[in-house]
Scaffold this active site. Structure first.
Site, short mmCIF file in Angstrom:
data_model
loop_
_atom_site.label_atom_id
_atom_site.label_comp_id
_atom_site.label_asym_id
_atom_site.label_seq_id
_atom_site.Cartn_x
_atom_site.Cartn_y
_atom_site.Cartn_z
CB SER A 42 -0.96 -0.05 1.20
OG SER A 42 -1.97 0.92 1.07
CG ASP A 75 -7.32 -2.25 -3.58
OD1 ASP A 75 -7.74 -1.15 -3.21
OD2 ASP A 75 -6.12 -2.58 -3.53
CG HIS A 132 -5.93 -1.86 -0.02
ND1 HIS A 132 -5.18 -1.45 -1.11
CD2 HIS A 132 -5.32 -1.33 1.07
CE1 HIS A 132 -4.19 -0.70 -0.69
NE2 HIS A 132 -4.24 -0.61 0.64
#
Length: 316
Positions: A156, A250, A280
């Site tokens: 991320s 996501d 995610h």
């Protein structure tokens, strides 16, 4: 592929008492505590598959004379590899503890020393401080563990910093990197791609969450055009071979796919690992969601194949 049933149950459980309060409605400290509580499950050595990984906290000097913590993980098996790991959490929420299990898994599975960097976080330290700390950590790792295959990795927000650190290494004399590992990276600060994604809301991370994250990370809208932030429009030529993982459900899925395509078009060898049925954050769900563990193992196998193209993947 349908949403994984374990994740579907998790989302349903979170919404059982009504819609969950989004992080952006909390104070930063409250949001950090929630993230830590959901991510940092205590590590117990007895019976843990990665119990042979030792860890010790160290200190890294930064370019402005400050210092940051890092946690160095040393596996029992040594394959002469080292990973600089940059944690996710919207640049502002994660820390060493939230990603402890993920780092132990990488160290044990790849036989690599892992240096997890606790870069300074916004809003107290907005861009470019987190990126500069990521660069400092990458250089420290190379200097502290010379002669090893060096990988920069992150999930991320940490994947965004990893890509920025690799660009800095390319442009400013190193260190030499053997590979990049980018797990569901945010690379489009305009969020136009995310807003048009089929899964922009309702799957743990939302576009509105990302708006808040970017506002904290890069409060000056003009600086969101910097190549190290607007990574999808950056010059990606000359970067090391890259393993790029996405998650199907996501908001960042489509921009991740576009990044993989642009890396390939720029001459960078890319291995894209899709995350069918996953959301995610799945890299932190390995001990709760079997499909997340399986996909994470595939990510590691792909990275192993990049580092040693002619050997079989390691058992994980």
């Amino acid at each position: 592929m349908p949403l994984d049933r374990f994740i579907r149950s998790l989302i349903a459980w979170q919404g059982a008492g009504g819609p969950p309060v989004p992080d952006r409605a909390l104070t930063v400290e409250q949001a950090r505590e929630r993230y830590r509580a959901s991510s940092a499950r205590p590590f117990r050595e007895d019976g843990h598959p990665h119990a042979a990984v030792a860890s010790a906290d160290r200190t890294i000097g930064t370019e402005d004379g400050s210092s940051i913590r890092c946690r160095v993980y040393t596996p029992e098996s040594d394959e002469r590899r080292v990973i600089t790991f940059l944690h996710g959490g919207g640049w502002m929420l994660g820390d060493l503890d939230s990603h402890d299990r993920a780092c132990r898994m990488l160290a044990a599975s790849l036989g690599a020393v892992v240096v997890s960097a606790d870069y300074r976080r916004p809003p107290e330290f907005p861009y470019p401080t987190p990126l500069r700390d990521a660069v400092a950590a990458t250089r420290w790792t190379a200097e502290s563990f010379p002669g090893r295959e060096h990988v920069v990795a992150g999930d991320s927000a940490g994947a965004s910093l990893s890509l920025g650190a690799a660009m800095d290494a390319r442009d400013n004399g190193g260190p030499d990197l053997a590979a990049l590992l980018l797990v569901y990276p945010p690379v489009d600060p305009s969020l136009r791609i995310a807003a048009a994604c089929a899964y922009a809301e309702g799957y743990l991370l939302s576009v509105e969450d990302m708006v808040w994250n970017y506002e904290m990370y890069v409060p000056d809208p003009e600086r969101r055009n910097d190549p190290a932030v607007d990574l999808l429009n950056a010059d990606l030529r000359g970067l090391p071979p890259t393993v790029l993982a996405t998650a199907e459900f996501d908001p960042l899925h489509d921009e991740g796919v576009r990044l993989a395509e642009k890396l390939a078009a720029s001459g960078v060898p890319v291995r894209h690992v899709p995350g069918p049925g996953l959301v995610h954050g799945y890299f932190l769900m390995q001990d709760m969601v079997p499909a997340a563990a399986a996909c994470s193992r595939l990510v590691v196998d792909e990275l192993h194949a990049v580092l040693r193209p002619f050997s079989a993947p390691r058992a994980t």
